[in-house]
Motif scaffolding. Structure first.
Motif, mmCIF file in Angstrom:
data_model
loop_
_atom_site.group_PDB
_atom_site.id
_atom_site.type_symbol
_atom_site.label_atom_id
_atom_site.label_comp_id
_atom_site.label_asym_id
_atom_site.label_seq_id
_atom_site.Cartn_x
_atom_site.Cartn_y
_atom_site.Cartn_z
ATOM 1 N N GLU A 148 -9.994 -2.262 50.323
ATOM 2 C CA GLU A 148 -10.690 -2.452 49.049
ATOM 3 C C GLU A 148 -9.922 -3.405 48.135
ATOM 4 O O GLU A 148 -10.504 -4.252 47.486
ATOM 5 C CB GLU A 148 -10.890 -1.110 48.319
ATOM 6 N N CYS A 172 -10.193 -1.976 38.226
ATOM 7 C CA CYS A 172 -10.930 -0.996 39.039
ATOM 8 C C CYS A 172 -11.700 -0.023 38.151
ATOM 9 O O CYS A 172 -12.842 0.334 38.433
ATOM 10 C CB CYS A 172 -9.999 -0.180 39.924
ATOM 11 N N CYS A 200 -15.413 -0.489 36.667
ATOM 12 C CA CYS A 200 -16.595 -0.186 37.481
ATOM 13 C C CYS A 200 -16.584 1.271 37.942
ATOM 14 O O CYS A 200 -17.628 1.882 38.114
ATOM 15 C CB CYS A 200 -16.639 -1.070 38.719
ATOM 16 N N HIS A 201 -15.391 1.808 38.192
ATOM 17 C CA HIS A 201 -15.354 3.137 38.805
ATOM 18 C C HIS A 201 -15.315 4.268 37.797
ATOM 19 O O HIS A 201 -15.589 5.408 38.139
ATOM 20 C CB HIS A 201 -14.166 3.235 39.770
ATOM 21 N N THR A 225 -18.569 5.229 52.242
ATOM 22 C CA THR A 225 -19.421 4.528 51.305
ATOM 23 C C THR A 225 -20.859 4.813 51.714
ATOM 24 O O THR A 225 -21.095 5.106 52.874
ATOM 25 C CB THR A 225 -19.106 3.011 51.291
ATOM 26 N N PRO A 226 -21.853 4.794 50.840
ATOM 27 C CA PRO A 226 -21.705 4.590 49.413
ATOM 28 C C PRO A 226 -20.987 5.754 48.729
ATOM 29 O O PRO A 226 -20.906 6.846 49.262
ATOM 30 C CB PRO A 226 -23.146 4.485 48.931
ATOM 31 N N VAL A 227 -20.485 5.444 47.529
ATOM 32 C CA VAL A 227 -19.769 6.452 46.759
ATOM 33 C C VAL A 227 -20.828 7.289 46.035
ATOM 34 O O VAL A 227 -21.414 6.835 45.073
ATOM 35 C CB VAL A 227 -18.841 5.769 45.738
ATOM 36 N N ARG A 265 -21.696 -4.711 46.970
ATOM 37 C CA ARG A 265 -20.386 -5.333 47.249
ATOM 38 C C ARG A 265 -20.091 -6.416 46.214
ATOM 39 O O ARG A 265 -19.846 -7.560 46.578
ATOM 40 C CB ARG A 265 -20.384 -5.954 48.659
ATOM 41 N N HIS A 325 -15.901 -5.519 46.451
ATOM 42 C CA HIS A 325 -15.287 -5.362 47.773
ATOM 43 C C HIS A 325 -16.144 -6.129 48.758
ATOM 44 O O HIS A 325 -16.979 -5.561 49.441
ATOM 45 C CB HIS A 325 -15.190 -3.895 48.145
HETATM 46 C C1 HEC Z 1 -17.082 -5.040 39.844
HETATM 47 C C2 HEC Z 1 -16.993 -3.614 40.016
HETATM 48 C C3 HEC Z 1 -15.881 -3.001 40.853
HETATM 49 C C4 HEC Z 1 -14.527 -3.182 40.714
HETATM 50 C C5 HEC Z 1 -13.790 -4.056 39.733
HETATM 51 C C6 HEC Z 1 -13.901 -2.323 41.709
HETATM 52 N N1 HEC Z 1 -14.863 -1.661 42.437
HETATM 53 FE FE1 HEC Z 1 -14.534 -0.349 43.955
HETATM 54 N N2 HEC Z 1 -16.537 -0.260 44.313
HETATM 55 C C7 HEC Z 1 -17.516 -0.850 43.528
HETATM 56 C C8 HEC Z 1 -18.806 -0.597 44.117
HETATM 57 C C9 HEC Z 1 -20.137 -1.075 43.561
HETATM 58 C C10 HEC Z 1 -18.577 0.170 45.299
HETATM 59 C C11 HEC Z 1 -19.570 0.636 46.341
HETATM 60 C C12 HEC Z 1 -20.451 1.659 45.783
HETATM 61 C C13 HEC Z 1 -21.494 2.134 46.722
HETATM 62 O O1 HEC Z 1 -21.941 1.425 47.632
HETATM 63 O O2 HEC Z 1 -21.863 3.271 46.495
HETATM 64 C C14 HEC Z 1 -17.138 0.390 45.371
HETATM 65 C C15 HEC Z 1 -16.509 1.146 46.370
HETATM 66 C C16 HEC Z 1 -15.166 1.442 46.392
HETATM 67 C C17 HEC Z 1 -14.529 2.325 47.349
HETATM 68 C C18 HEC Z 1 -15.220 3.070 48.488
HETATM 69 C C19 HEC Z 1 -15.151 2.302 49.774
HETATM 70 C C20 HEC Z 1 -16.049 1.101 49.803
HETATM 71 O O3 HEC Z 1 -15.546 -0.016 50.042
HETATM 72 O O4 HEC Z 1 -17.256 1.240 49.564
HETATM 73 C C21 HEC Z 1 -13.195 2.358 47.025
HETATM 74 C C22 HEC Z 1 -12.117 3.141 47.736
HETATM 75 C C23 HEC Z 1 -12.998 1.495 45.880
HETATM 76 N N3 HEC Z 1 -14.215 0.954 45.510
HETATM 77 C C24 HEC Z 1 -11.767 1.261 45.262
HETATM 78 C C25 HEC Z 1 -11.565 0.287 44.282
HETATM 79 C C26 HEC Z 1 -10.255 -0.151 43.824
HETATM 80 C C27 HEC Z 1 -8.932 0.412 44.308
HETATM 81 C C28 HEC Z 1 -10.465 -1.134 42.899
HETATM 82 C C29 HEC Z 1 -9.426 -1.960 42.134
HETATM 83 C C30 HEC Z 1 -8.415 -2.622 42.958
HETATM 84 C C31 HEC Z 1 -11.905 -1.303 42.760
HETATM 85 N N4 HEC Z 1 -12.526 -0.426 43.617
HETATM 86 C C32 HEC Z 1 -12.516 -2.211 41.899
HETATM 87 C C33 HEC Z 1 -17.312 -1.600 42.392
HETATM 88 C C34 HEC Z 1 -16.083 -2.042 41.935
#
Ligand code: HEC
Ligand code: HEC
Ligand code: HEC
Ligand code: HEC
Ligand code: HEC
Length: 487
Positions: free
Chosen positions: A150, A164, A167-168, A201-203, A329, A332
């Protein structure tokens, strides 16, 4: 009972209680480290995730525990003589003694001073620890192997400057608390090695995109079409370039002057779309419900919807569509192998003038490897030996061509595949398009097969979402026109 001196009694109490003594020692040892690290962190913003973890997750709690132990020890310790401190009896006597008030003033002063020092250290600790736990270093790098996919994909995405948590977690206390509870569970899973590979995923607990994405993006202000030009390379000797030119009907979620239309019609407040999927991944969607502002409800179903939904446990799991159902995505971004190489070739990381490099690279990166190291070595050896055998003269004359190709191909693999976490090509599909294989994206609904009772279907017509101006053309006319070469 002798002389009353609360301060003296306090220290006497501490010194006689073993618990307080240990607590005092812990506080004395940790305070200098804690304070100097926090000062340094405030000034220089230290980026190392392990220092931060050592201080905020280990040293900090030890300090807090030490403070608590001092008081617990003094409170419960019942030794001989004047150390019944904090017992009701002691306090009652203390405050009923006639000449106590003068002394009390001095003590109050001391207590206020000590308490404010502690309070300052304490609040600074909470503030810095909060920032540390919200930092990209902590989320992305602390559990290095686990978050490597990620974090790597994030660093190569348009959102690499968005942290992170934006969004999270987003803003607001309730999601902050939720995230800390789930964060604690995740830390435990990492500590005990019980996390899933790949990370799921999805979360399903992800915050609705309205509260996160829409803090920065406003689809109601989007308008018109967007030209999308992409290059790809063929697996022939010249690595020939072909282009796709699409006019994407970006549309708008509708605002005062314009009504919702085009691709962002889905997220307009007046169009509520919910759907039911048959499995965790939400890949098979037999039923879609559209509820419009005027109260019209249209249910689109596939012919086998009834059967599919009855068979599954998830049939009750209805989800309201938001940004994430297309932009799953945004951050990621794991590319398919073809696109990963095309991008490196376009950017010049892989030289375009090395014969057959697209074909050879494709073969090597799509093989299966057990570890990242094995992949790196096999890809490197594979390219070196093939070119030395088939293009010995070129390799001898321009060794740097092959060298940079090796680096580029290895990077194309390492940015997208993480054998240690079982993240392979295609493990995380992108829903923003519709690929030829598993990545059917929009076609999960737009397949002409989801039909409403009055015979309307969710359209798969190629012009619903884009105008195809050129598909895999060498030197497309439309690009020449746009660039003014046909005038
Ligand atoms: C621009 C928004 C955004 C940012 C910034 C972001 N994420 Fe995410 N992340 C998402 C989304 C959207 C999903 C997928 C959600 C889904 O499909 O349900 C996700 C999924 C994930 C997952 C689940 C595995 C996967 O790939 O689906 C992890 C673990 C994760 N993120 C960790 C992180 C980390 C650690 C960071 C910072 C380094 C980060 N995210 C930054 C939006 C973001
Ligand atoms: C803190 C602000 C912020 C948040 C939150 C955020 N974005 Fe972005 N987003 C940006 C910025 C800034 C860019 C432009 C980056 C650039 O052009 O390099 C961007 C770019 C994009 C793009 C265009 C990407 C491209 O390839 O050109 C999309 C699509 C997008 N964001 C979707 C999302 C989605 C979906 C979410 C929620 C999961 C989200 N964003 C959350 C700030 C944000
Ligand atoms: C039905 C699927 C879908 C939904 C839902 C959706 N988008 Fe998009 N979005 C797209 C597509 C497709 C594109 C065009 C991608 C391309 O070709 O570059 C796009 C483009 C964008 C862009 C780039 C616009 C530009 O002009 O470059 C942003 C930013 C964005 N979307 C944000 C959002 C946000 C925020 C939401 C949620 C409120 C959202 N989108 C909901 C499909 C969707
Ligand atoms: C969960 C199901 C679902 C998904 C996934 C989905 N759509 Fe839709 N889409 C719908 C429904 C339902 C309609 C309305 C159909 C109707 O009323 O004719 C629609 C309508 C549209 C329209 C026409 C809007 C208008 O102006 O009336 C466009 C354009 C569109 N979708 C683009 C996309 C794109 C691009 C994607 C993938 C990135 C996508 N959709 C993914 C359900 C979906
Ligand atoms: C529901 C919306 C929708 C429909 C219907 C649709 N497409 Fe697309 N198509 C997209 C989106 C979204 C993309 C991704 C654009 C991007 O790369 O950002 C795309 C991309 C493409 C691409 C480029 C792929 C690439 O890798 O660059 C081609 C070719 C294409 N579509 C052909 C078609 C054809 C042919 C049809 C009719 C059978 C069709 N599409 C129907 C939404 C749609």
């Amino acid at each position: 009972m002798g002389q009353f001196d609360m301060v003296k009694d306090f220290f006497l109490g501490i010194s006689r209680s073993r618990i307080s003594l240990i607590g005092g020692m812990l506080v004395t040892i940790t305070t200098p480290f804690l304070v100097s690290y926090m000062l340094a962190d405030t000034i220089w913003h230290i980026k190392n995730p392990y220092f931060g973890a050592a201080v905020y997750l280990a040293l900090g709690p030890v300090f807090l525990g030490g403070l608590a132990m001092i008081f617990i020890g003094a409170f419960f310790f019942r030794g001989d003589r004047d150390v019944h401190l904090f017992t009701l009896q002691y306090l009652r006597r203390y405050f009923t003694e006639p000449d106590m008030f003068g002394r009390l003033r001095r003590n109050v002063f001391l207590i206020v001073l000590l308490t404010s020092v502690n309070f300052a250290v304490f609040s600074m600790f909470l503030y810095r620890a909060y920032h540390y736990m919200e930092s990209t270093q902590f989320c992305g790098q602390f559990c290095h192997t686990v978050m490597a996919p990620e974090h790597t994909a994030y660093k190569n995405s348009p959102h690499s400057r968005v942290s992170c948590v934006e969004c999270h977690i987003g803003s607001g206390a309730d999601w902050f608390v939720k995230s800390k509870i789930s964060g604690a569970r995740q830390l435990l899973a990492v500590a005990t090695g019980t996390y899933p590979t790949p990370i799921l995923t999805p979360v399903h607990g992800l915050r609705p995109a309205r509260d996160t994405c829409e803090e920065c993006h406003r689809p109601e202000l989007f308008h018109g079409d967007k030209l999308n030009v992409s290059k790809s390379f063929l697996p022939d000797e010249q690595n020939s370039v072909v282009s796709n030119v699409l006019l994407m009907k970006i549309g708008s979620a509708g605002d005062r002057a314009q009504s919702s239309h085009g691709i962002h019609w889905h997220v307009a407040p007046e169009n509520k779309i919910t759907y039911r999927a048959t499995e965790y991944n939400r890949m098979v969607i037999p039923e879609v419900t559209l509820t419009q502002a005027d109260g019209t409800v249209t249910v689109f179903r596939t012919a086998d919807a009834e059967e599919l939904l009855q068979e599954t446990e998830q049939s009750g799991d209805e989800r309201e569509m938001d940004c994430i159902d297309c932009h799953n995505r945004p951050s990621h971004v794991y590319l398919p192998p073809d696109d990963a190489l095309d991008r490196k070739l376009s950017e010049g990381d892989i030289p375009q003038n090395l014969p057959y490099i697209k074909r050879q690279a494709m073969e090597l990166i799509t093989a299966s490897y057990k570890t990242s190291n094995e992949a790196r070595e096999t890809i490197s050896d594979g390219l070196n030996s093939w070119y030395k055998e088939n293009y010995p003269q070129l390799v001898a004359e321009k060794p740097q061509l092959l060298e940079s190709a090796v680096a580029g191909v290895v990077a194309a693999y390492a940015e997208n595949v993480f054998p240690e976490m079982k993240v392979e090509w295609g493990t995380y599909v992108n829903h923003i398009s519709h690929g030829p294989d598993f990545d059917i994206g929009c076609f999960r609904c737009h397949d002409d097969m989801h039909e409403s009772p009055d015979g309307k279907v969710i359209s798969a017509d190629c012009n619903t979402c884009h105008t195809l101006l050129a598909i895999e053309e060498t030197d497309p006319e439309i690009l020449k026109t746009l660039q003014g070469q046909n005038l």
